[in-house]
Design a protein around this motif. Sequence first.
Motif, PDB file in Angstrom:
ATOM      1  N   LEU A 343      12.186  20.035   2.155  1.00 22.30           N
ATOM      2  CA  LEU A 343      11.518  18.724   2.734  1.00 22.30           C
ATOM      3  C   LEU A 343      12.567  17.618   3.213  1.00 22.30           C
ATOM      4  N   GLN A 344      13.818  17.905   2.975  1.00 21.75           N
ATOM      5  CA  GLN A 344      14.953  16.635   3.075  1.00 21.75           C
ATOM      6  C   GLN A 344      15.163  16.558   4.569  1.00 21.75           C
ATOM      7  N   VAL A 345      15.059  15.602   5.026  1.00 23.25           N
ATOM      8  CA  VAL A 345      15.131  15.341   6.656  1.00 23.25           C
ATOM      9  C   VAL A 345      16.418  14.365   6.693  1.00 23.25           C
ATOM     10  N   ASP A 346      17.352  14.843   7.529  1.00 19.10           N
ATOM     11  CA  ASP A 346      18.628  14.133   7.844  1.00 19.10           C
ATOM     12  C   ASP A 346      18.198  12.777   8.706  1.00 19.10           C
ATOM     13  N   GLU A 349      21.104  13.880  12.939  1.00 18.16           N
ATOM     14  CA  GLU A 349      21.885  15.241  13.057  1.00 18.16           C
ATOM     15  C   GLU A 349      22.605  15.322  14.311  1.00 18.16           C
ATOM     16  N   PHE A 350      23.592  16.026  14.514  1.00 21.41           N
ATOM     17  CA  PHE A 350      24.380  16.540  15.578  1.00 21.41           C
ATOM     18  C   PHE A 350      24.621  17.997  15.767  1.00 21.41           C
ATOM     19  N   GLU A 351      23.608  18.371  16.497  1.00 20.56           N
ATOM     20  CA  GLU A 351      23.789  19.975  16.464  1.00 20.56           C
ATOM     21  C   GLU A 351      24.419  20.263  17.602  1.00 20.56           C
ATOM     22  N   PHE A 352      25.270  21.713  17.692  1.00 21.32           N
ATOM     23  CA  PHE A 352      25.942  22.336  19.045  1.00 21.32           C
ATOM     24  C   PHE A 352      26.141  23.820  18.835  1.00 21.32           C
ATOM     25  N   GLY A 353      26.191  24.339  20.137  1.00 19.98           N
ATOM     26  CA  GLY A 353      26.269  25.863  20.439  1.00 19.98           C
ATOM     27  C   GLY A 353      27.787  26.211  19.879  1.00 19.98           C
ATOM     28  N   TYR A 354      27.575  27.641  19.743  1.00 19.85           N
ATOM     29  CA  TYR A 354      29.063  28.031  19.272  1.00 19.85           C
ATOM     30  C   TYR A 354      30.273  27.779  20.255  1.00 19.85           C
ATOM     31  N   GLY A 409      14.793  14.413  12.036  1.00 18.33           N
ATOM     32  CA  GLY A 409      14.218  15.763  12.305  1.00 18.33           C
ATOM     33  C   GLY A 409      13.669  16.061  13.764  1.00 18.33           C
ATOM     34  N   ASN A 410      13.584  14.928  14.748  1.00 20.08           N
ATOM     35  CA  ASN A 410      13.264  15.361  16.002  1.00 20.08           C
ATOM     36  C   ASN A 410      14.132  15.233  17.035  1.00 20.08           C
ATOM     37  N   GLU A 411      14.068  15.976  17.837  1.00 14.63           N
ATOM     38  CA  GLU A 411      15.148  15.873  19.009  1.00 14.63           C
ATOM     39  C   GLU A 411      14.732  14.830  19.914  1.00 14.63           C
ATOM     40  N   LEU A 488      16.321   3.723  12.342  1.00 15.99           N
ATOM     41  CA  LEU A 488      17.422   3.956  11.106  1.00 15.99           C
ATOM     42  C   LEU A 488      17.217   3.160  10.008  1.00 15.99           C
ATOM     43  N   ILE A 489      16.918   1.989  10.203  1.00 21.69           N
ATOM     44  CA  ILE A 489      16.943   0.860   9.321  1.00 21.69           C
ATOM     45  C   ILE A 489      15.664   0.741   8.301  1.00 21.69           C
TER      46      ILE A 489
END
Length: 681
Positions: A343-346, A349-354, A409-411, A488-489
Amino acid sequence: MPLKDFSILLTVILIVIMLIIPLPTGIIDFLIIINISFALLIILVSMNTREPLQFSIFPTLLLLVTLFRLGLNVSTTRAILGNQGDAGNVIETFGQFVVGGNALVGFVVFVILVVIQFVVITKGAERVSEVGARFTLDAMPGKQMSIDADLNAGMISDIEAKERRKKIEQEADFYGSMDGASKFVKGDAIAGIVIVIINIIFGLVIGMLQEGLPVAEAADKYTLLTVGDGLVSQIPALLISTATGIVVTRAASEGNLGHDITQQLLAYPKMLYVAGGTIAALGIFTPIETMVTTSVAFALGLGGFLLSRNEKKLLEMEDVEDEQASSGEEDDMKSPESVVNLLQVDPIEFEFGYGLIPLADANQGGDLLDRVVMIRRQLAIEMGMVVPVIRIRDNIQLQPNEYSIKIKGNEVTKGELLLDHFMAMSPGVEDESITGIETIEPAFGLPALWISEELKEQAELSGYTVVDPPSVVSTHLTEVIKRHAHELIGRQETKQLVDHLNETYPTLVEDVTPNPLSTGDIQKVLSNLLKEKVSIRNLPVIFETLADYGQMTKDTDLITEYVRQALSRQISKQYAGDGEPLFVITVSGKVEKAVADGIQQTDHGAFLNLDPNTTQAILESMMAEVEKMQETGQMPVFLCSPAVRMYIRHLIERYIPQVPVLSYNELEPHIEVQSVGVVNV
């Protein structure tokens, strides 16, 4: 002062007394035994520490012990030469019993001890200290970057990072101190040799001239006492030198020296069989007594057998534990509590392709982690908020060159990078020779081109703004965080800011929270400010306003308006440059009256209730004025009266959220305001 601290001060005073005042032989005997005890205690402690920092006081302790031993040498020399050879029971015992009353044998033993200490142990410890200090200092930048990388990746917390940085600094200080302290040990060995030579020479002179003894008797008497004194001082010195070598040669481990030696030296039982066989062969093929070699070979073989049997038992126990652990993991996965960890939500988040992995891989030249550190520092200065840890991870579900930014958690946005290209943004005048792949600059939505490295210099000469892919993504990430800073605050982050302010302004914080405003109320005010890109770094001014108006109203939106007016200097500087006029779009009195008439007060606060036709007309007029101002290359800003500013902002935030709305009270008197448009209906 605690008794322990007082005893250390008393010891230093005692050393000074030893150097000045002659001591009775009884006290000298007592101090010699204490010296030996200290040396033994120090070497035992050094053997039982797991890492050098556990004995961080050692360099200073080494200096004090060396000074104590030299002071003791002065007292024993004074006793030997000044009391007609009466130097006390301990020195006499070492001279008679330990070396068998033979001065020549004792002198040889003393020389051997000095050679071992000075040539072998002291020289080696000095070299290890020097190299350790240099390597530790050279490794500091890399270790600091590793900590920052772990912090940005979310692997450690801010507290853990601070502790690790502190430990690195302490290691550097420790090895630097040990590099200097090892010189004390070397000097002590030299001083021991000089003192013995002086005692022998002047002992002969005193024995023959003052006591009238024959040369042989004087030599036997004073040489024996001097050698006893040398042994008394050199044995503790040898222990201290050995302790120095142990401390500086200790690497990071999970146990003390005894544990590590037994565990690692006896880690291969078969080698004991080989060693035992070799010793047995020596007894068979050489004249060495068979009884000696056989007993040693048998002991080695028995040790190898016992260790091999224990090793088998440990392997069987590990197999059982692995089975239990695997079954336990399966049970945990089946248990309903196991989903709690999912259930932990950061926050970010920065996600990237390979295809973008080189961007974050330091081994491939990627500096994304370092850029994230700079982003957090930059936003702390600009916005006054502590940006949460940014979780960086690869995602095979994304396209190879694609990246995604998520907030809670949401893009919220995504983009695409070409690592072997540069992004070029036109200055307004296109250069047909600059060709590339058309794209959109992700942070501000401007048209751009992905150009090859060969065209980079030509594009810069043509006035294009050329940036590399890491700069593109870091700028995008910075703008996204600014845009969503108000999300974020939360209360926890607000509490952190309040606690930080409380360290320097405790009275101010006490006047604001928990009464009249709760942490949640303060959080709403700060969130309102960040939502309109107003920095909250000046917390003292913000809290002064909260303290003034928090007693009058609980409406956080209204309190926010008062805070904005208190930050007028900051807001004026944010939108109007030094000495430059501020170009604005003013709101007509008719529109302000319509907005004021549409305000409805409720128990839960005020809100704007306009009929759809009036709302549509006001929005169309505003957007038309914004387009006109943008065509001239100016940043659009709405200016209205303080009474309706908040409601006009609420009116436009869904349609043109990037356009700021200011009130007259938020501008400094010296600001020159020029109206370039009017919102009317």
